[in-house]
Scaffold this motif. Structure first.
Motif, PDB file in Angstrom:
ATOM      1  N   ASP A   1     -45.010  17.094 -31.313  1.00 24.81           N
ATOM      2  CA  ASP A   1     -45.965  17.069 -32.425  1.00 24.81           C
ATOM      3  C   ASP A   1     -47.314  17.646 -32.008  1.00 24.81           C
ATOM      4  N   ILE A   2     -47.776  17.220 -30.841  1.00 26.79           N
ATOM      5  CA  ILE A   2     -49.089  17.685 -30.360  1.00 26.79           C
ATOM      6  C   ILE A   2     -49.046  19.191 -30.142  1.00 26.79           C
ATOM      7  N   LEU A   3     -47.998  19.648 -29.451  1.00 26.27           N
ATOM      8  CA  LEU A   3     -47.928  21.067 -29.101  1.00 26.27           C
ATOM      9  C   LEU A   3     -47.862  21.963 -30.332  1.00 26.27           C
ATOM     10  N   LYS A   4     -47.281  21.426 -31.418  1.00 26.66           N
ATOM     11  CA  LYS A   4     -47.187  22.208 -32.663  1.00 26.66           C
ATOM     12  C   LYS A   4     -48.557  22.511 -33.242  1.00 26.66           C
ATOM     13  N   THR A   5     -49.494  21.593 -32.992  1.00 28.68           N
ATOM     14  CA  THR A   5     -50.789  21.702 -33.670  1.00 28.68           C
ATOM     15  C   THR A   5     -51.822  22.507 -32.886  1.00 28.68           C
ATOM     16  N   VAL A   6     -51.450  22.990 -31.687  1.00 31.13           N
ATOM     17  CA  VAL A   6     -52.464  23.684 -30.890  1.00 31.13           C
ATOM     18  C   VAL A   6     -52.104  25.153 -30.692  1.00 31.13           C
ATOM     19  N   ASP A   7     -53.096  25.961 -30.330  1.00 31.40           N
ATOM     20  CA  ASP A   7     -52.810  27.383 -30.125  1.00 31.40           C
ATOM     21  C   ASP A   7     -52.227  27.623 -28.733  1.00 31.40           C
ATOM     22  N   ASN A   8     -51.860  28.860 -28.483  1.00 34.87           N
ATOM     23  CA  ASN A   8     -51.166  29.208 -27.234  1.00 34.87           C
ATOM     24  C   ASN A   8     -51.946  28.832 -25.988  1.00 34.87           C
ATOM     25  N   ASN A   9     -53.256  29.088 -26.064  1.00 31.86           N
ATOM     26  CA  ASN A   9     -54.086  28.834 -24.892  1.00 31.86           C
ATOM     27  C   ASN A   9     -54.091  27.351 -24.527  1.00 31.86           C
ATOM     28  N   VAL A  10     -54.295  26.516 -25.527  1.00 28.55           N
ATOM     29  CA  VAL A  10     -54.307  25.068 -25.274  1.00 28.55           C
ATOM     30  C   VAL A  10     -52.925  24.603 -24.825  1.00 28.55           C
ATOM     31  N   ARG A  11     -51.901  25.176 -25.463  1.00 28.69           N
ATOM     32  CA  ARG A  11     -50.537  24.779 -25.090  1.00 28.69           C
ATOM     33  C   ARG A  11     -50.275  25.085 -23.612  1.00 28.69           C
ATOM     34  N   ARG A  12     -50.761  26.250 -23.198  1.00 29.87           N
ATOM     35  CA  ARG A  12     -50.566  26.645 -21.805  1.00 29.87           C
ATOM     36  C   ARG A  12     -51.278  25.644 -20.871  1.00 29.87           C
ATOM     37  N   LYS A  13     -52.512  25.286 -21.274  1.00 30.44           N
ATOM     38  CA  LYS A  13     -53.262  24.339 -20.447  1.00 30.44           C
ATOM     39  C   LYS A  13     -52.570  22.974 -20.399  1.00 30.44           C
ATOM     40  N   ILE A  14     -52.080  22.536 -21.552  1.00 26.33           N
ATOM     41  CA  ILE A  14     -51.395  21.228 -21.569  1.00 26.33           C
ATOM     42  C   ILE A  14     -50.171  21.274 -20.667  1.00 26.33           C
ATOM     43  N   ASN A  15     -49.421  22.383 -20.757  1.00 28.10           N
ATOM     44  CA  ASN A  15     -48.208  22.487 -19.938  1.00 28.10           C
ATOM     45  C   ASN A  15     -48.521  22.474 -18.449  1.00 28.10           C
ATOM     46  N   ILE A  16     -49.602  23.168 -18.079  1.00 26.68           N
ATOM     47  CA  ILE A  16     -49.995  23.153 -16.665  1.00 26.68           C
ATOM     48  C   ILE A  16     -50.369  21.730 -16.253  1.00 26.68           C
ATOM     49  N   TYR A  17     -51.100  21.068 -17.142  1.00 25.56           N
ATOM     50  CA  TYR A  17     -51.531  19.718 -16.821  1.00 25.56           C
ATOM     51  C   TYR A  17     -50.316  18.789 -16.662  1.00 25.56           C
TER      52      TYR A  17
END
Ligand SMILES: Nc1ncnc2c1ncn2[C@@H]1O[C@H](COP(=O)(O)OP(=O)(O)OP(=O)(O)O)[C@@H](O)[C@H]1O
Ligand SMILES: [Mg+2]
Length: 497
Positions: free
Chosen positions: A394-410
């Motif tokens: 749900d969270i990942l759906k609501t964010v853009d690519n850049n944020v998604r990339r950062k979340i995934n790294i985190y």
């Protein structure tokens, strides 16, 4: 000239006896200490009998161990029969040369022992009323006739019978407050359960113990054989060259049990109170369900039980007591244990929080709601975050690519912060390799790029320092990280799409 003035001073028997009776056993720890001796004597059958007889009963512990010669028995009945500083045999549970006497006297005033070795029987009897009367350490060479029938005979070629009666402290013998029969047998049931727990390893392997004819069933705190439990990676720590093994477990969510199994798995104190460290000395549990003040016992963490094993060579490090029920965690490993416990408590908390939803009907969600999954192949196993967790999706759906990339790294960094990486103190035997593998190199680059893209003024040194402090990178030296950054990251042109 030096003059030594010494007077040989014999301790008074009567007050010493009273003091020895009060060193803090309860009935459970006392019986366990006597069972320890039978285990040390290589018994594989121990028959325990509790006779009520309106408070005038007895406790009889008969084993089929190696027994004692008369000389050995005489020594065994001596208070302080062995030097606690002596090296003990591998797996031996005894340490102080006291347990047989102190444990027995904590329950009753008379201790008779009959033992047989190679077919030859010997006997001795301590009668504390007699010792007090005479104020002398006078040991009877034979069992009084009035109890001979009750004590019985050692069957087979070798073995030992420990017989305690005049149970003033166990059930109020000789006082106005004799324990009622119901309470007496409740007490026996508690002892039964306690022995099922503290001797579970031996009971699982080879030992049979019966109490009033009922066989003990081993109670395994880690639910051996339950495929849903999470078994953490074994960690090895050292204190004074002695190895300590740590195996963490996160038990399955309550919703996976039926009512009977759930209650049984809760153990003697119940789920919440049974969380914590379980400490074993030579396979015998000496402490259970305790965080040693490191954490509170809260419900979300109640799935965590952590096994810790040490050997009798390390008794000094753990300050084991005569009763084998009080120990202290060596200072050197406190932080490591805390780090391990913290990590698994978090897994428990996440499981408790998210899994509760799975019991609801509806069933729209595919996959699992576990936040952590154990991934195993033939060589290795690791905890991976569930990347398809619906909340995350749900969270990942609501964010853009850049944020998604950062979340995934985190998230990757969180995964890398497994206990394997969390524990890098000098005590660890397993050392992480120092070289940087491809995955870590990529993460260093990604993470450095993100840090450089912030508004904070940073140089390679500072970024390397920050990354080195993050879980997952502890094994890598700052300099190595710095070199990767300098070589691979464009510091002047931050990557900020
Ligand atoms: N059931 C038994 N069978 C054979 N030997 C025994 C038995 N019980 C006691 N002993 C002998 O008597 C000795 C004294 O026992 P005791 O329990 O007093 O001390 P310990 O076991 O040496 O040390 P600890 O005080 O730590 O228990 C033992 O070391 C053992 O040699
Ligand atoms: Mg002993």
């Amino acid at each position: 000239m030096v003059i030594f003035l010494e007077i040989h001073t014999q301790p008074s028997a009567a007050p010493v006896i009273q003091a020895l009776r009060s060193i803090g056993y309860n009935a459970q720890t006392a019986i366990a200490d006597i069972v320890d001796n039978s285990v040390d004597a290589k018994a594989d059958y121990i028959d325990i009998e509790f006779e009520y007889d309106m408070g005038d009963g007895y406790i009889r512990i008969a084993d089929n161990g190696i027994g004692m010669t008369e000389g050995e028995l005489q020594k065994a009945m001596t208070i302080g029969s062995k030097d606690p500083r002596d090296k003990r045999a591998k797996e031996e549970l005894g340490r102080f040369g006291m347990g047989l006497k102190t444990a027995s006297f904590s329950m009753g005033k008379r201790l008779c022992v009959i033992t047989k070795k190679d077919g030859v029987t010997s006997e001795r009897c301590w009668d504390l009323d007699y010792v007090s009367d005479k104020n002398e350490w006078l040991l009877h060479k034979s069992v009084p006739n009035e109890v001979r029938n009750r004590v019985g005979q050692v069957e087979g070629n070798s073995g030992t019978i420990v017989f305690i009666d005049r149970l003033d402290r166990f059930c109020g013998y000789g006082s106005h407050k004799v324990l009622k029969q119901d309470s007496y047998y409740s007490k026996v049931r508690r002892i039964h359960k306690y022995l099922e727990m503290v001797f579970h390893v031996m009971l699982e392997k080879y030992l049979l113990i019966t109490i009033n004819g009922n066989a003990l069933c081993p109670w395994n705190p880690f639910l051996e054989g339950n495929s849903r439990r999470i078994e953490g990676e074994e960690q090895i720590l050292r204190v004074n060259k002695n190895i300590i093994r740590i195996t963490p477990y996160v038990l399955p969510h309550p919703s996976t049990f039926n009512q009977v199994d759930y209650k049984y798995a809760g153990g003697v104190k119940g789920w919440r109170d049974q969380q914590g460290f379980y400490i074993y000395r030579e396979n015998r549990m000496v402490s259970f369900g305790d965080w040693f003040g490191m954490f509170p016992k809260d419900v979300p963490s109640e799935l965590v039980r952590i096994k810790i094993e040490f050997s009798n060579a390390a008794d000094n490090d753990w300050k084991i007591d005569v009763k084998k029920s009080t120990i202290f965690i060596p200072d050197e490993i406190k932080e490591d244990l805390k780090a391990i416990a913290k990590y698994y408590r978090q897994i428990s908390q996440e499981m408790m929080l998210y899994r509760t939803k799975t019991t609801r009907t509806g069933g729209k969600i595919k996959g699992t709601l576990n936040t952590w999954e154990l991934a195993t192949d033939n060589i290795d196993s690791a905890y991976l975050l569930n990347r398809t967790h619906p909340v995350l999706t749900d969270i990942l759906k609501t964010v853009d690519n850049n944020v998604r990339r950062k979340i995934n790294i985190y998230l990757k960094l969180i995964e890398l912060g497994s206990p394997n990486n969390l524990l890098k103190s000098g005590n660890m035997v397993k050392k992480e390799r120092q070289q940087v593998d491809g995955k870590s190199r990529k993460l260093i680059i990604d993470y450095a790029e993100i840090l450089f893209s912030t508004d904070i003024e940073l140089d390679a040194e500072k970024v390397a320092e920050t990354i080195s402090m993050m879980s997952g990178f502890e094994g890598i030296e700052i300099d190595t990280i710095k070199k990767v950054i300098e070589k691979e990251v464009n510091i002047n042109e931050p990557n900020n799409p």
